[in-house]
Design a protein around this motif. Structure first.
Motif, PDB file in Angstrom:
ATOM      1  N   GLY A  46       0.783  -1.219   0.000  1.00 13.67           N
ATOM      2  CA  GLY A  46       0.000   0.000   0.000  1.00 13.67           C
ATOM      3  C   GLY A  46       0.816   1.270   0.000  1.00 13.67           C
ATOM      4  N   THR A  47       2.146   1.145  -0.103  1.00 14.87           N
ATOM      5  CA  THR A  47       3.006   2.329  -0.130  1.00 14.87           C
ATOM      6  C   THR A  47       3.882   2.301  -1.379  1.00 14.87           C
ATOM      7  OG1 THR A  47       4.867   1.317   1.047  1.00 14.87           O
ATOM      8  CG2 THR A  47       3.094   2.293   2.387  1.00 14.87           C
ATOM      9  N   GLU A  48       4.508   3.418  -1.675  1.00 13.36           N
ATOM     10  CA  GLU A  48       5.462   3.512  -2.779  1.00 13.36           C
ATOM     11  C   GLU A  48       6.857   3.645  -2.210  1.00 13.36           C
ATOM     12  OE1 GLU A  48       6.260   6.054  -6.898  1.00 13.36           O
ATOM     13  OE2 GLU A  48       4.989   6.910  -5.313  1.00 13.36           O
ATOM     14  N   SER A  49       7.761   2.804  -2.687  1.00 14.77           N
ATOM     15  CA  SER A  49       9.156   2.854  -2.250  1.00 14.77           C
ATOM     16  C   SER A  49      10.016   3.394  -3.381  1.00 14.77           C
ATOM     17  CB  SER A  49       9.649   1.455  -1.848  1.00 14.77           C
ATOM     18  OG  SER A  49       8.896   0.923  -0.780  1.00 14.77           O
ATOM     19  N   TRP A  50      10.950   4.264  -3.035  1.00 12.70           N
ATOM     20  CA  TRP A  50      11.879   4.798  -4.023  1.00 12.70           C
ATOM     21  C   TRP A  50      13.256   4.182  -3.796  1.00 12.70           C
ATOM     22  CZ3 TRP A  50      11.423   8.205  -8.119  1.00 12.70           C
ATOM     23  CH2 TRP A  50      10.132   8.718  -8.336  1.00 12.70           C
ATOM     24  N   ALA A  51      13.842   3.664  -4.876  1.00 10.94           N
ATOM     25  CA  ALA A  51      15.184   3.110  -4.812  1.00 10.94           C
ATOM     26  C   ALA A  51      16.189   4.182  -5.237  1.00 10.94           C
ATOM     27  CB  ALA A  51      15.301   1.893  -5.721  1.00 10.94           C
ATOM     28  N   SER A 113      10.482 -11.340 -24.040  1.00 16.24           N
ATOM     29  CA  SER A 113      11.536 -11.792 -23.135  1.00 16.24           C
ATOM     30  C   SER A 113      11.015 -11.976 -21.714  1.00 16.24           C
ATOM     31  CB  SER A 113      12.677 -10.764 -23.110  1.00 16.24           C
ATOM     32  OG  SER A 113      13.219 -10.568 -24.386  1.00 16.24           O
ATOM     33  N   PRO A 114      11.409 -13.040 -21.037  1.00 15.72           N
ATOM     34  CA  PRO A 114      11.098 -13.165 -19.609  1.00 15.72           C
ATOM     35  C   PRO A 114      11.795 -12.045 -18.832  1.00 15.72           C
ATOM     36  CG  PRO A 114      11.831 -15.269 -20.522  1.00 15.72           C
ATOM     37  CD  PRO A 114      12.124 -14.223 -21.548  1.00 15.72           C
ATOM     38  N   VAL A 115      11.144 -11.565 -17.798  1.00 15.49           N
ATOM     39  CA  VAL A 115      11.666 -10.433 -17.026  1.00 15.49           C
ATOM     40  C   VAL A 115      11.636 -10.769 -15.538  1.00 15.49           C
ATOM     41  CG1 VAL A 115      11.320  -8.006 -16.404  1.00 15.49           C
ATOM     42  CG2 VAL A 115      10.909  -8.762 -18.753  1.00 15.49           C
ATOM     43  N   THR A 116      12.683 -10.386 -14.830  1.00 13.64           N
ATOM     44  CA  THR A 116      12.718 -10.482 -13.372  1.00 13.64           C
ATOM     45  C   THR A 116      13.037  -9.107 -12.801  1.00 13.64           C
ATOM     46  OG1 THR A 116      13.388 -12.801 -13.258  1.00 13.64           O
ATOM     47  CG2 THR A 116      13.938 -11.422 -11.375  1.00 13.64           C
ATOM     48  N   VAL A 117      12.218  -8.660 -11.865  1.00 14.65           N
ATOM     49  CA  VAL A 117      12.503  -7.440 -11.112  1.00 14.65           C
ATOM     50  C   VAL A 117      13.014  -7.871  -9.746  1.00 14.65           C
ATOM     51  CG1 VAL A 117      11.552  -5.358 -10.060  1.00 14.65           C
ATOM     52  CG2 VAL A 117      10.789  -6.082 -12.334  1.00 14.65           C
ATOM     53  N   SER A 118      14.207  -7.419  -9.389  1.00 13.30           N
ATOM     54  CA  SER A 118      14.836  -7.804  -8.135  1.00 13.30           C
ATOM     55  C   SER A 118      15.035  -6.569  -7.265  1.00 13.30           C
ATOM     56  CB  SER A 118      16.192  -8.471  -8.409  1.00 13.30           C
ATOM     57  OG  SER A 118      16.863  -8.789  -7.205  1.00 13.30           O
ATOM     58  N   MET A 119      14.665  -6.692  -6.002  1.00 10.23           N
ATOM     59  CA  MET A 119      14.858  -5.605  -5.044  1.00 10.23           C
ATOM     60  C   MET A 119      15.825  -6.086  -3.983  1.00 10.23           C
ATOM     61  SD  MET A 119      10.835  -4.584  -4.896  1.00 10.23           S
ATOM     62  CE  MET A 119      10.387  -6.269  -5.330  1.00 10.23           C
ATOM     63  N   ALA A 120      16.960  -5.396  -3.869  1.00 18.36           N
ATOM     64  CA  ALA A 120      18.004  -5.807  -2.940  1.00 18.36           C
ATOM     65  C   ALA A 120      18.017  -4.878  -1.736  1.00 18.36           C
ATOM     66  CB  ALA A 120      19.363  -5.767  -3.643  1.00 18.36           C
ATOM     67  N   TYR A 121      17.996  -5.494  -0.545  1.00 13.24           N
ATOM     68  CA  TYR A 121      18.058  -4.717   0.688  1.00 13.24           C
ATOM     69  C   TYR A 121      18.505  -5.633   1.814  1.00 13.24           C
ATOM     70  CZ  TYR A 121      13.493  -6.978   1.009  1.00 13.24           C
ATOM     71  OH  TYR A 121      12.489  -7.907   1.001  1.00 13.24           O
ATOM     72  N   GLU A 122      19.262  -5.066   2.754  1.00 15.02           N
ATOM     73  CA  GLU A 122      19.710  -5.783   3.956  1.00 15.02           C
ATOM     74  C   GLU A 122      20.391  -7.103   3.597  1.00 15.02           C
ATOM     75  OE1 GLU A 122      16.210  -6.199   6.323  1.00 15.02           O
ATOM     76  OE2 GLU A 122      16.040  -4.062   6.752  1.00 15.02           O
ATOM     77  N   GLY A 123      21.148  -7.116   2.512  1.00 17.80           N
ATOM     78  CA  GLY A 123      21.860  -8.315   2.113  1.00 17.80           C
ATOM     79  C   GLY A 123      20.997  -9.416   1.543  1.00 17.80           C
ATOM     80  N   GLU A 124      19.704  -9.170   1.376  1.00 14.53           N
ATOM     81  CA  GLU A 124      18.796 -10.157   0.812  1.00 14.53           C
ATOM     82  C   GLU A 124      18.193  -9.623  -0.479  1.00 14.53           C
ATOM     83  OE1 GLU A 124      18.396 -13.161   1.807  1.00 14.53           O
ATOM     84  OE2 GLU A 124      19.578 -13.006   3.645  1.00 14.53           O
ATOM     85  N   ARG A 125      17.317 -10.395  -1.063  1.00 17.20           N
ATOM     86  CA  ARG A 125      16.687  -9.970  -2.318  1.00 17.20           C
ATOM     87  C   ARG A 125      15.262 -10.494  -2.354  1.00 17.20           C
ATOM     88  NH1 ARG A 125      19.248 -14.501  -6.424  1.00 17.20           N
ATOM     89  NH2 ARG A 125      19.245 -16.136  -4.886  1.00 17.20           N
ATOM     90  N   THR A 126      14.414  -9.729  -3.013  1.00 16.45           N
ATOM     91  CA  THR A 126      13.045 -10.151  -3.300  1.00 16.45           C
ATOM     92  C   THR A 126      12.852 -10.018  -4.796  1.00 16.45           C
ATOM     93  OG1 THR A 126      12.234  -9.438  -1.146  1.00 16.45           O
ATOM     94  CG2 THR A 126      10.607  -9.676  -2.902  1.00 16.45           C
TER      95      THR A 126
END
Length: 374
Positions: A46-51, A113-126
């Motif tokens: 429910g929020t917007e995060s800025w990288a 093309s297949p696409v993956t969006v990866s979000m990296a934070y705190e040494g982990e990834r989603t």
């Protein structure tokens, strides 16, 4: 030639005119990876995060292909590419940017093309991925191209084993003299049955992580698991995460263990692929087992200090910069330095200063293949 590979050929003294032109063959799915970095925490519903940063690069099997090519191995990749801008970008980045042979790859009209969006934070990834399986290639390949069921002659091939699934190209590659290196993913069936990996019998080396190895061997110790696996394959290599890696030579029963290098991990994406690439390089070069493990662990450690999969794969430039720096740091353990002394004869006399400033490829700019992002 990739900027990560300053003309170093780890197999230079071993090459002969009758050898195959290809050092390593692999096949699989290429994704476009979009990596958001500089996130302070996980995104909240429910929020917007800025990288604070963003980068794009080929992912999926391209992570492994890039890692191999940056270590100076002649790498051939068979993959399907979409005929969209993403597919064009990935093809260009791999062929022109990394020097990977794509003569066995093909573009699929009307397939995105297949696409993956990866979000990296705190040494982990989603990660969030989207894609559709590529349609089977036409019965007759385009002029000048072949398909994966007829792989080229190669010194080695890298396969990802799937329970219950046989890949005919693996057997074909082995018959043609290739040494097969294989990893494996999580067994979604929950059976964890080595007999359900039909291509394991073609493998020179099997490289699961500790959890996978223990589940497949019904053991509660990764080192015991490695010895059990060595009864099925000539080389069993079990990665132990922060503890390093452990390997067993099935023919002699000899074991080797190398501790991990302590680093600040920013993004573990592709670290397993980089480890395999480092181990393949050392094996083809004929290094002792402990040196192969040490080199594989070093390259994996260097990769997790950067964001992205293929973006972070180190080449000899990064290895040389690390070696130059580590020898000049006060308080280093002499025994630990001796573990990597074999690098001395491999690396250039001079190296760029550490830490390196890496350029991050981004889609959208013209005139520059690699531009900084964020």
């Amino acid at each position: 030639m990739s900027s990560h590979n300053p003309g170093i050929d780890p197999l230079l003294g071993l090459r002969a005119p009758q050898d195959p032109a290809c050092d390593v063959f692999l096949t699989g799915t290429v994704f476009l990876d979009i990596v958001f970095t500089g996130l302070d925490s996980a995104p909240v519903r429910g929020t917007e995060s800025w990288a604070r940063g963003m980068g794009s690069s080929p992912g999926g099997v391209a992570n492994m292909a890039t890692a191999l090519a940056r270590l100076g191995l002649h790498t051939s990749l068979a993959a399907a590419f979409g005929d969209d801008h993403y597919g064009e970008y990935c093809w260009d980045a791999l062929e022109q940017g990394e020097g990977i042979d794509l003569s066995m790859s093909h573009t699929v009209p009307g397939w995105h093309s297949p696409v993956t969006v990866s979000m990296a934070y705190e040494g982990e990834r989603t990660m969030v991925s989207h894609g559709h399986e590529a349609p089977a290639p036409a019965a007759t390949p385009p002029p000048g191209r072949t398909f994966p069921h007829c792989p080229p002659r190669a010194r080695a091939a890298v396969a990802s084993l799937t329970p219950g699934r046989r890949e005919p190209w693996v057997a074909a590659a082995a018959r043609n003299g290739a040494q097969i290196f294989a990893d494996v993913g999580w067994d979604e069936t929950g059976r964890w049955d080595l007999d359900a990996l039909p291509d394991l019998g073609h493998c020179l080396a099997f490289l699961p992580n500790a959890e996978e190895a223990m589940r497949y061997t019904r053991t509660d110790c990764p080192r015991a698991a490695a010895h059990a696996l060595a009864e099925r394959v000539p080389l069993a290599v079990v990665t132990l995460g922060a503890e390093g890696a452990y390997a067993v030579d099935g023919a002699t029963g000899t074991a080797a263990e190398v501790p991990a290098i302590e680093v600040e991990a920013l993004d573990p994406t592709g670290a397993g692929d980089v480890f395999v690439a480092g181990f393949v390089t050392g094996t083809l070069a004929g290094w002792p087992m402990a040196d192969r493990l040490a080199f594989a662990g070093l390259t994996a450690a260097l990769s997790v200090q950067e964001f992205g999969g293929s973006l972070s794969a180190p080449g000899w430039t990064e290895v040389a910069a690390w070696w130059q720096r580590i020898r000049t740091c006060a308080g280093q353990d002499p025994a630990a330095l001796d573990r990597y002394a074999f690098l001395e004869d491999l690396l250039p006399a001079t190296a760029r200063a550490w830490p390196l400033r890496r350029a991050v490829p981004t889609i959208g700019f013209r005139g520059e293949r690699r531009t900084a992002a964020g």
